[in-house]
Design a protein around this motif. Structure first.
Motif, PDB file in Angstrom:
ATOM      1  N   ARG A   1       0.867  -1.544  -0.185  1.00 44.30           N
ATOM      2  CA  ARG A   1      -0.012  -0.051   0.073  1.00 44.30           C
ATOM      3  C   ARG A   1       0.663   1.179   0.052  1.00 44.30           C
ATOM      4  N   ARG A   2       0.070   2.506  -0.053  1.00 43.93           N
ATOM      5  CA  ARG A   2       1.010   3.667  -0.397  1.00 43.93           C
ATOM      6  C   ARG A   2       1.937   4.725   1.089  1.00 43.93           C
ATOM      7  N   LEU A   3       2.379   4.772   0.676  1.00 40.46           N
ATOM      8  CA  LEU A   3       2.626   5.323   2.183  1.00 40.46           C
ATOM      9  C   LEU A   3       2.682   6.669   2.266  1.00 40.46           C
ATOM     10  N   VAL A   4       2.786   7.681   3.355  1.00 38.50           N
ATOM     11  CA  VAL A   4       2.429   9.040   3.346  1.00 38.50           C
ATOM     12  C   VAL A   4       3.083  10.287   3.029  1.00 38.50           C
ATOM     13  N   PRO A   5       2.631  10.832   2.166  1.00 41.42           N
ATOM     14  CA  PRO A   5       2.864  12.240   1.672  1.00 41.42           C
ATOM     15  C   PRO A   5       3.315  13.654   2.612  1.00 41.42           C
ATOM     16  N   ASP A   6       4.196  13.845   2.188  1.00 41.35           N
ATOM     17  CA  ASP A   6       4.934  14.665   3.251  1.00 41.35           C
ATOM     18  C   ASP A   6       3.642  16.273   3.051  1.00 41.35           C
ATOM     19  N   ALA A   7       4.759  16.918   4.259  1.00 39.26           N
ATOM     20  CA  ALA A   7       3.189  18.181   3.940  1.00 39.26           C
ATOM     21  C   ALA A   7       2.823  19.419   3.719  1.00 39.26           C
ATOM     22  N   ALA A   8       4.066  19.605   2.758  1.00 34.32           N
ATOM     23  CA  ALA A   8       4.146  20.663   1.551  1.00 34.32           C
ATOM     24  C   ALA A   8       3.320  20.455   0.518  1.00 34.32           C
ATOM     25  N   THR A   9       3.504  18.373   0.199  1.00 34.10           N
ATOM     26  CA  THR A   9       2.136  18.547  -0.894  1.00 34.10           C
ATOM     27  C   THR A   9       1.062  18.332  -0.318  1.00 34.10           C
ATOM     28  N   LEU A  10       0.757  17.857   0.480  1.00 32.77           N
ATOM     29  CA  LEU A  10      -0.779  17.793   0.695  1.00 32.77           C
ATOM     30  C   LEU A  10      -1.750  19.076   1.135  1.00 32.77           C
ATOM     31  N   ALA A  11      -0.779  20.476   1.735  1.00 31.32           N
ATOM     32  CA  ALA A  11      -1.030  21.323   2.111  1.00 31.32           C
ATOM     33  C   ALA A  11      -2.482  22.316   0.621  1.00 31.32           C
ATOM     34  N   PRO A  12      -1.853  22.519  -0.400  1.00 34.64           N
ATOM     35  CA  PRO A  12      -2.507  22.943  -1.178  1.00 34.64           C
ATOM     36  C   PRO A  12      -3.461  22.415  -1.780  1.00 34.64           C
ATOM     37  N   ILE A  13      -3.185  20.851  -2.141  1.00 27.93           N
ATOM     38  CA  ILE A  13      -4.738  20.097  -2.143  1.00 27.93           C
ATOM     39  C   ILE A  13      -5.884  19.757  -1.128  1.00 27.93           C
ATOM     40  N   VAL A  14      -5.438  19.983  -0.146  1.00 25.13           N
ATOM     41  CA  VAL A  14      -6.352  20.601   0.923  1.00 25.13           C
ATOM     42  C   VAL A  14      -7.360  21.728   0.676  1.00 25.13           C
ATOM     43  N   GLN A  15      -6.292  23.313   0.775  1.00 27.24           N
ATOM     44  CA  GLN A  15      -7.026  24.550  -0.084  1.00 27.24           C
ATOM     45  C   GLN A  15      -7.984  23.644  -1.235  1.00 27.24           C
ATOM     46  N   GLN A  16      -7.481  23.223  -2.301  1.00 26.23           N
ATOM     47  CA  GLN A  16      -7.970  23.049  -3.449  1.00 26.23           C
ATOM     48  C   GLN A  16      -9.528  22.246  -2.960  1.00 26.23           C
ATOM     49  N   VAL A  17      -9.369  21.655  -3.066  1.00 22.62           N
ATOM     50  CA  VAL A  17     -10.348  20.422  -1.907  1.00 22.62           C
ATOM     51  C   VAL A  17     -12.012  20.978  -1.142  1.00 22.62           C
ATOM     52  N   GLU A  18     -11.197  22.365  -0.331  1.00 19.20           N
ATOM     53  CA  GLU A  18     -12.086  23.217   0.289  1.00 19.20           C
ATOM     54  C   GLU A  18     -12.672  24.171  -0.473  1.00 19.20           C
TER      55      GLU A  18
END
Length: 927
Positions: free
Chosen positions: A273-290
């Motif tokens: 299974r896939r491992l966790v991505p870094d915070a820098a990768t996740l931050a813009p995606i969280v904002q886009q989902v919002e």
């Protein structure tokens, strides 16, 4: 036996260059496979196939291979033995590699579940939290290299919505039903169990490495409830944009979101299974989902559920990246919790656990705790208890009793807030049972230690045998222990069953009697398990025993056992449950009441055996059944609809479930479970227009969706399994969406002008959905009635295909049956006239489709028409069933285009459904 006969190659497709085969090759699975469910299903399929040769001239070879498959299954399902066996294979391969060149394996690159915050203020908190959670840490305790706790049960949790996809033996090129699927699906396996809070660390075998697991991420606190935006309008004629991105891009894999930066190659997860991505990768995606889903605003619970469903839909759309999927599912979990839907909440965690390296059970325990803290109102609390029950079942299957007890405590905390319900009693009973199981499991671990030094120790063998048989209901694993136990009667009867498997119905009754006599001296749960095992042998013997002196005793014991079980069981299924008529205790009486016979039941069982023999390794079925690898390209009368996998799988599952098999019980439960996983995990597609989950295919068209949906709804109705809840809802939602908004019918494509045939399967699936407790929008049924009005003639007694003329037996039977689904009573003049017309036409010796619908109609109508129709229909099938060769137990009726398109599997499944009519459904209330 001739020297040139090679059973490995002829029957299992294993060439001489790979003989003698190792356990994995013998079972037809990937080397090193660690998913117990995959191993067990593969072994059962191989054994079912090999048993078809037991009566031929190579019967000795068949028995030898059956023994080898059984030994392989026992070895690979025992964690300790599997570790030793894999190590032996590794050493042998290393020794061979010393003289050859070899290349290293690649590693997985991927991300994992972590709590995604939503909202402007929480975005910063989310990034900080993610940065703290992404770094791996040492797990609470070591985990056995096999992926199971040392000494633990190898049985995987029976969670239908988890699957290990297996590539089909056939390659597909666009355009095909698989055109939108990844060519190399991620192999999904259950996460290696880790100790839960407060659990004892499982022991690691000597000299075994301790695999590193990422830290278990703590889900964030509930987010604020935003309003539900209207679904985006998408032009069906243009490519669908990414579910998150604001504009389409020319690259299929792109979603319009910032691209993740370079990420160091992580070590592969043991389960792939896939491992966790870094915070820098996740931050813009969280904002886009919002921004995309407008999550800053407040939502009411109903709109939260709507948004949650859209989030699920987006994760399954083509081109969604792993990082996007991670954020979408995390947000879905939080929204579902706020909306008060615990089942949907845990489905988000389950989906994440399929792809991301998390301790799924630990996350479920945490999510249930948060849900319980804020749950109010009986409906919400019932959702909590229902979801907790399913999660507890998983924890018990993995023998993680501390987690199970913690989940039960969360359920109890919520239940105490309910008003006027029986939930408190239910949860209290469950907790007591779990505490007893946890204590017994500690004794089991001690017994395993004893057997390492004293393999024949009677007390240790007896304890393990009673644990697996009476607590785990795993008789295949427990019987060998009971055969060495310290209880003489258990020992002797277990040895008899293992050494002399009963083949005749008299031997089956005799063995069942012995188990029943032992049960009479037992108490409580042990008595129930013993009687259940005896009942399984009585049920197998029943068709042959009909009319014999033993038959009355057999039926009396089955009914008595069923009555006690129903009184003790406060969950599904029970006598008040949908489709309870299929349960073993009812079938014999219903056969006698409605005109079935011992011969018709023998025909059903022979046909089901054939259907299981042509199931593909990935769990699905194909109308081109001869393409199954074990058949070597052989098979009579394959269908032409070679790519209508969902239709074939739906029909096969309906036949298996019509006889009472589910993914939780029955002789063919492994086949049913694999088929349901095939539909829900590999085949269901999310409609880009917000229509729900589609099982429609290019060849099978909406027939595929109707049959697949009907199978899912029946499984849900028969078991109440919360793990099926989301898939069923999505499928039914698509059925409603695909209805012609003007004419009210269904046809090959969504929303096009309907025809009677396709409409019949869609309304049949919606009828089953209603039996399962789903609410169908009134407009859908009203519009369906208007469609029937347009194709009816002769005063509503006859029905055409697309127009009000030229009606056949099939279209008229479909139309009248649908009228009964929609409320027509038995005394309706048009119904009376139509039934008389079909009765006059009589049984067809070729049109199995028309026969199927006419049989359903006349059964529900009853009376003289049914009394005349049934023996003619039943006896035609008994005369025409194949009795020899590779196709023994199946049917084929040449000369009809539908039969040629669906082939032998199509004809066999419909014939089985006809012979199951006596107990498949309760007659509609038409009086």
């Amino acid at each position: 036996m001739p020297d040139d006969f090679d059973p490995y190659y002829t029957w299992l497709g294993i060439p001489p260059s790979h003989q003698p085969p190792d356990h994995y090759r013998l079972l037809g699975i990937q080397s090193g496979e660690s998913n117990p469910a995959v191993i067990e299903n593969a072994a059962d399929r191989q054994m079912a196939h090999l048993r078809t040769f037991q009566t031929g001239r190579h019967s000795e070879a068949s028995q030898r291979l059956l023994n080898e498959v059984a030994a392989a299954k026992l070895c690979l399902l025992d964690p300790m033995k599997k570790i030793a066996y894999d190590e032996a294979l590794r050493r042998a391969a290393a020794k061979e590699a010393m003289t050859t060149t070899s290349s290293g394996n690649g590693v997985f690159r991927s991300p994992v579940f972590v709590g995604a915050a939503v909202g402007g203020v929480l975005l910063v908190v989310a990034v900080v939290a993610i940065s703290l959670l992404v770094s791996p840490q040492q797990p609470e305790g070591p985990v056995a290299a096999s992926g199971q706790p040392a000494g633990g049960s190898p049985t995987a949790p029976k969670t239908v919505l988890k699957a290990t996809p297996t590539k089909r033996p056939e390659k597909h090129s666009s355009p095909t039903p698989f055109a939108n699927e990844p060519t190399k699906p991620v192999t999904v396996a259950p996460p290696a169990p880790q100790p839960g809070p407060g659990e004892t660390n499982p022991k690691v075998p000597p000299n075994q490495p301790e695999p590193q697991q990422p830290a278990v991420s703590q889900p964030n606190e509930p987010i604020k409830q935003p309003p539900d935006p209207s679904p985006p309008t998408v032009d069906p004629a243009t490519p669908s944009p990414s579910p998150i991105g604001k504009s389409p891009t020319p690259e299929p894999a792109s979603s319009g979101l910032p691209k993740p930066g370079p990420t160091p190659e992580p070590a592969p997860d043991p389960a792939g299974r896939r491992l966790v991505p870094d915070a820098a990768t996740l931050a813009p995606i969280v904002q886009q989902v919002e921004e995309k889903f407008q999550l800053k605003s407040t939502q009411d619970p109903a709109k939260s559920i709507s948004t949650t469903t859209r989030l699920f839909d987006a994760t399954r759309a083509e081109g969604t990246s792993p990082e996007e999927k991670y954020v979408l599912l995390t947000t879905a979990e939080q929204l579902a919790r706020q909306a008060g839907d615990a089942v949907l909440m845990l489905e988000a965690v389950t989906t994440l656990g399929d792809e991301f390296a998390v301790d799924t059970l630990a996350l479920k325990e945490q999510a249930l705790g948060k849900f319980a803290a804020v749950a109010t109102g009986n409906e919400t609390i019932e959702s909590l208890v229902r979801a907790a029950d399913a999660a507890i079942d998983e924890a018990v299957a993995q023998e993680r009793f501390n987690l199970a007890l913690s989940m039960a405590e969360h359920a109890a905390r919520g239940a105490r807030k309910s008003v006027g319900s029986s939930l408190v009693k239910h949860v209290s009973r469950r907790k007591k049972t779990l505490e007893k199981l946890a204590q017994e499991h500690r004794q089991v671990e001690e017994a395993l230690v004893v057997l390492k030094s004293r393999p024949e120790d009677p007390a240790a063998n007896g304890l393990l045998g009673r644990w697996y048989c009476f607590e785990k209901d795993d008789w295949a694993r427990g019987l060998p222990y009971l055969a060495k136990s310290d209880d003489d009667r258990l020992k002797a009867t277990s040895q008899l069953e293992l050494e002399n498997p009963p083949l005749s119905w008299k031997d089956q009754v005799a063995l069942a009697d012995r188990w029943w006599m032992i049960a009479d001296t037992a108490r409580g749960h042990t008595r129930d398990r013993l009687q259940a095992h005896a009942a399984s042998w009585y049920e197998k013997a029943a068709p042959g025993a009909a009319g014999s002196p033993q038959y009355k005793r057999l039926v009396r014991r089955l009914r008595g056992f069923a009555a006690r079980t129903a009184e003790q069981d406060d969950g599904l299924p029970s006598d008040s449950a949908p489709l309870a008529c299929r349960q073993p205790r009812h079938r014999a009486a219903l056969l006698a009441r409605y005109g079935g016979t011992a011969e018709s039941e023998k025909a059903v069982q022979a046909a089901l055996k054939w259907i299981v023999s042509v199931q593909f390794p990935d769990g699905g079925w194909s109308f081109a059944h001869q393409k199954h690898s074990s058949r070597g390209g052989n098979g009579l009368n394959p269908g032409k609809e070679v790519k209508a996998w969902n239709a074939a799988t739906g029909l096969a599952l309906l036949a298996l479930m019509g006889s009472g098999n589910t993914h939780r019980s029955g002789e063919y439960r492994n086949s049913v479970e694999a088929g349901l996983r095939f539909l829900t995990r590999l085949r269901m597609k999310i409609d880009p227009n917000g229509g729900g989950g589609s099982l429609r295919e290019e060849q099978g068209t909406m027939y595929s969706h109707g049959l697949g949906t009907m199978a899912l709804c029946e499984a849900y109705a028969m078991t109440g399994d919360a793990n099926l809840d989301l898939a069923v809802r999505q499928a039914v939602r698509y059925t409603c969406y695909a209805q012609d908004p003007q004419g009210g019918g269904w046809r090959y494509k969504p929303r096009e002008r309907g025809d009677t045939s396709v409409t019949g399967w869609q309304l049949s699936s919606l009828h089953t959905a209603q039996l399962a407790g789903l609410k169908i929008p009134p407009l859908v049924t009203t519009q369906a009635g208007r469609f029937l009005d347009k194709v009816q003639f002769d005063g509503g007694s006859r029905y055409g295909y697309e127009r009000a003329d030229g009606g056949s037996t099939a279209t008229t039977a479909v139309g009248l049956l649908c009228r009964m689904y929609l409320g027509w009573k038995r005394d309706n003049p048009a119904l009376v006239k139509g039934v008389k017309w079909i009765h006059k036409q009589g049984v067809s010796d070729k049109d199995i489709y028309g026969n199927y619908y006419a049989t359903q109609l006349l059964f529900h109508y009853g009376g003289e028409a049914w009394d005349d129709w049934n023996p003619a229909m039943r006896d035609l099938l008994l005369r025409s069933q194949e009795m020899n060769g590779l196709e023994k137990g199946s049917w084929y009726f040449p000369g009809v285009s539908y039969n040629e398109r669906g082939g032998r599997l199509y004809c066999t499944a419909l014939s089985v459904l006809i012979l199951e009519t006596y107990y498949r459904y309760d007659p509609l209330d038409v009086n």
